[in-house]
Design a protein around this motif. Structure first.
Motif, short mmCIF file in Angstrom:
data_model
loop_
_atom_site.label_atom_id
_atom_site.label_comp_id
_atom_site.label_asym_id
_atom_site.label_seq_id
_atom_site.Cartn_x
_atom_site.Cartn_y
_atom_site.Cartn_z
N ASP A 7 0.83 -1.20 0.00
CA ASP A 7 0.00 0.00 0.00
C ASP A 7 0.86 1.25 0.00
O ASP A 7 0.53 2.26 -0.61
CB ASP A 7 -0.92 0.01 1.22
N LYS A 8 1.99 1.19 0.68
CA LYS A 8 2.93 2.29 0.71
C LYS A 8 4.31 1.72 0.41
O LYS A 8 4.71 0.73 0.98
CB LYS A 8 2.93 2.98 2.07
N LEU A 9 5.02 2.35 -0.53
CA LEU A 9 6.36 1.88 -0.84
C LEU A 9 7.26 2.05 0.38
O LEU A 9 7.11 2.98 1.16
CB LEU A 9 6.92 2.66 -2.03
N ASN A 10 8.20 1.16 0.51
CA ASN A 10 9.07 1.18 1.68
C ASN A 10 9.99 2.38 1.71
O ASN A 10 10.34 2.96 0.67
CB ASN A 10 9.92 -0.10 1.72
N GLY A 11 10.40 2.73 2.91
CA GLY A 11 11.46 3.71 3.10
C GLY A 11 11.13 5.10 2.62
O GLY A 11 10.09 5.67 2.95
N ASN A 12 12.03 5.63 1.81
CA ASN A 12 11.96 7.05 1.42
C ASN A 12 11.47 7.26 -0.01
O ASN A 12 11.75 8.27 -0.62
CB ASN A 12 13.34 7.67 1.58
N ILE A 13 10.73 6.29 -0.55
CA ILE A 13 10.19 6.40 -1.91
C ILE A 13 8.73 6.85 -1.83
O ILE A 13 7.91 6.19 -1.19
CB ILE A 13 10.28 5.07 -2.68
N LEU A 162 22.71 7.24 -10.32
CA LEU A 162 23.63 6.99 -9.22
C LEU A 162 24.93 7.76 -9.37
O LEU A 162 25.49 8.25 -8.39
CB LEU A 162 23.91 5.48 -9.11
N VAL A 163 25.43 7.87 -10.59
CA VAL A 163 26.68 8.61 -10.78
C VAL A 163 26.44 10.11 -10.55
O VAL A 163 27.32 10.80 -10.01
CB VAL A 163 27.29 8.33 -12.17
N ALA A 164 25.28 10.62 -10.91
CA ALA A 164 24.95 12.02 -10.64
C ALA A 164 24.82 12.27 -9.15
O ALA A 164 25.27 13.30 -8.62
CB ALA A 164 23.65 12.40 -11.36
N VAL A 165 24.20 11.33 -8.44
CA VAL A 165 24.07 11.43 -6.98
C VAL A 165 25.44 11.52 -6.32
O VAL A 165 25.69 12.39 -5.46
CB VAL A 165 23.28 10.22 -6.42
N GLU A 166 26.33 10.64 -6.70
CA GLU A 166 27.66 10.62 -6.10
C GLU A 166 28.41 11.93 -6.35
O GLU A 166 29.07 12.47 -5.46
CB GLU A 166 28.47 9.44 -6.64
N ALA A 167 28.28 12.47 -7.57
CA ALA A 167 28.96 13.72 -7.90
C ALA A 167 28.43 14.88 -7.06
O ALA A 167 29.21 15.72 -6.59
CB ALA A 167 28.79 14.03 -9.39
N HIS A 184 11.36 2.14 -13.02
CA HIS A 184 11.15 0.75 -12.64
C HIS A 184 11.41 0.61 -11.15
O HIS A 184 12.35 1.20 -10.61
CB HIS A 184 12.09 -0.17 -13.43
N LEU A 185 10.58 -0.16 -10.48
CA LEU A 185 10.69 -0.32 -9.04
C LEU A 185 12.06 -0.84 -8.61
O LEU A 185 12.64 -0.36 -7.64
CB LEU A 185 9.59 -1.27 -8.53
N ASP A 186 12.60 -1.80 -9.35
CA ASP A 186 13.91 -2.34 -8.99
C ASP A 186 14.99 -1.26 -9.01
O ASP A 186 15.86 -1.21 -8.14
CB ASP A 186 14.30 -3.47 -9.94
N ALA A 187 14.94 -0.39 -10.02
CA ALA A 187 15.92 0.69 -10.12
C ALA A 187 15.76 1.68 -8.98
O ALA A 187 16.75 2.15 -8.40
CB ALA A 187 15.78 1.41 -11.46
N LEU A 188 14.52 2.00 -8.64
CA LEU A 188 14.28 2.93 -7.52
C LEU A 188 14.86 2.39 -6.22
O LEU A 188 15.40 3.14 -5.41
CB LEU A 188 12.79 3.19 -7.35
N PRO A 193 18.49 3.97 -1.29
CA PRO A 193 19.40 3.97 -0.13
C PRO A 193 20.53 5.00 -0.23
O PRO A 193 21.16 5.31 0.79
CB PRO A 193 19.98 2.55 -0.14
N MET A 194 20.76 5.52 -1.42
CA MET A 194 21.87 6.45 -1.64
C MET A 194 21.46 7.92 -1.49
O MET A 194 22.31 8.81 -1.55
CB MET A 194 22.47 6.24 -3.04
N VAL A 195 20.15 8.17 -1.32
CA VAL A 195 19.65 9.55 -1.25
C VAL A 195 18.71 9.70 -0.07
O VAL A 195 18.37 8.74 0.62
CB VAL A 195 18.94 9.94 -2.56
#
Length: 234
Positions: A7-13, A162-167, A184-188, A193-195
């Motif tokens: 019903d609600k996506l986990n964590g910070n999504i 991910l590379v933009a996040v790290e920069a 895509h859910l898998d990519a999210l 966890p990185m943001v």
């Protein structure tokens, strides 16, 4: 087989539940940006900076920056593509030289160290050209202790994001928020966890995924369009 959502996506999504696993959601990238601006309303008139990932992310980022009255900049990144297929990427390079590689894909494709070196150099040259073209003589905005909102037109694998996040982390951003119309859910779940926060209006699961399927009017954004959009915010 479509992956089931809670019903609600986990964590910070954060998403729009009624749009899950739907296609043809947005008229175009501008419309997608307007939808995201509503999801990001809490950042209106704050010190956050909107960073569009060129090329397709900039037409999405522009209406967000306009509606929320925030600064707009670009996070120039580029896929590292296969020698025999320039549409398929096995990694990405950011404007500051940060590199992310998909080691599993590299192994499966039998890429050599020389292939990777040449591919990375080619991507780096593209970034330098785009960085100069899009920014001209504009100084990079001071990110230290400011939130950064990274915007693209969608996320399929997550490597570019991910590379933009790290920069941007290296640039000193206090908080990093990812905002995309579709993913895509898998990519999210790789990115989250990185943001600090992820906002995605249209989350999809399943085997087949194409960013373009979320849009009625989909086209390849050229560098000229990106430059024109950015000039309006200078």
């Amino acid at each position: 087989m479509v992956r089931e959502f809670e019903d609600k996506l986990n964590g910070n999504i954060f998403d729009i539940p009624e749009l899950r696993n739907q296609i043809g959601i947005f008229r175009d990238r501008e419309h997608a940006g307007l939808v995201l601006s509503q999801m990001l309303a809490s950042y209106k008139e704050t010190d956050a900076i909107i960073f569009g990932i060129p090329a397709g992310g900039v037409p999405v980022a522009a209406p967000i920056a306009q509606k929320l009255k925030l600064d707009l900049d670009v996070a120039v990144v580029s896929k590292i593509t296969l020698p025999w297929n320039t549409e398929a990427g096995y990694g990405a390079v950011a404007f500051d030289g940060t590199v992310q590689l998909n080691k599993g894909m590299i192994s499966r494709m039998g890429l050599t160290d020389d292939d990777i070196k040449k591919g990375t150099e080619k991507a780096s040259l593209k970034i330098k050209r785009r960085f100069k073209e899009f920014r001209e003589n504009k100084l990079f905005l001071d990110l230290k202790n400011r939130p950064a909102v990274l915007v693209d037109d969608g996320i399929a694998s997550g490597f570019t994001m991910l590379v933009a996040v790290e920069a941007l982390k290296k640039a000193g951003a206090r908080k990093i928020i990812v905002a995309v119309p579709t993913a895509h859910l898998d990519a999210l779940e790789k990115v989250a966890p990185m943001v600090d926060e992820v906002y995605c209006a249209n989350v999809r699961g399943g085997w087949g995924f194409a960013v373009a399927e979320a849009y009625h009017n989909w086209y390849d954004v050229d560098d000229e369009e990106v430059a024109l959009i950015l000039k309006k915010f200078q």
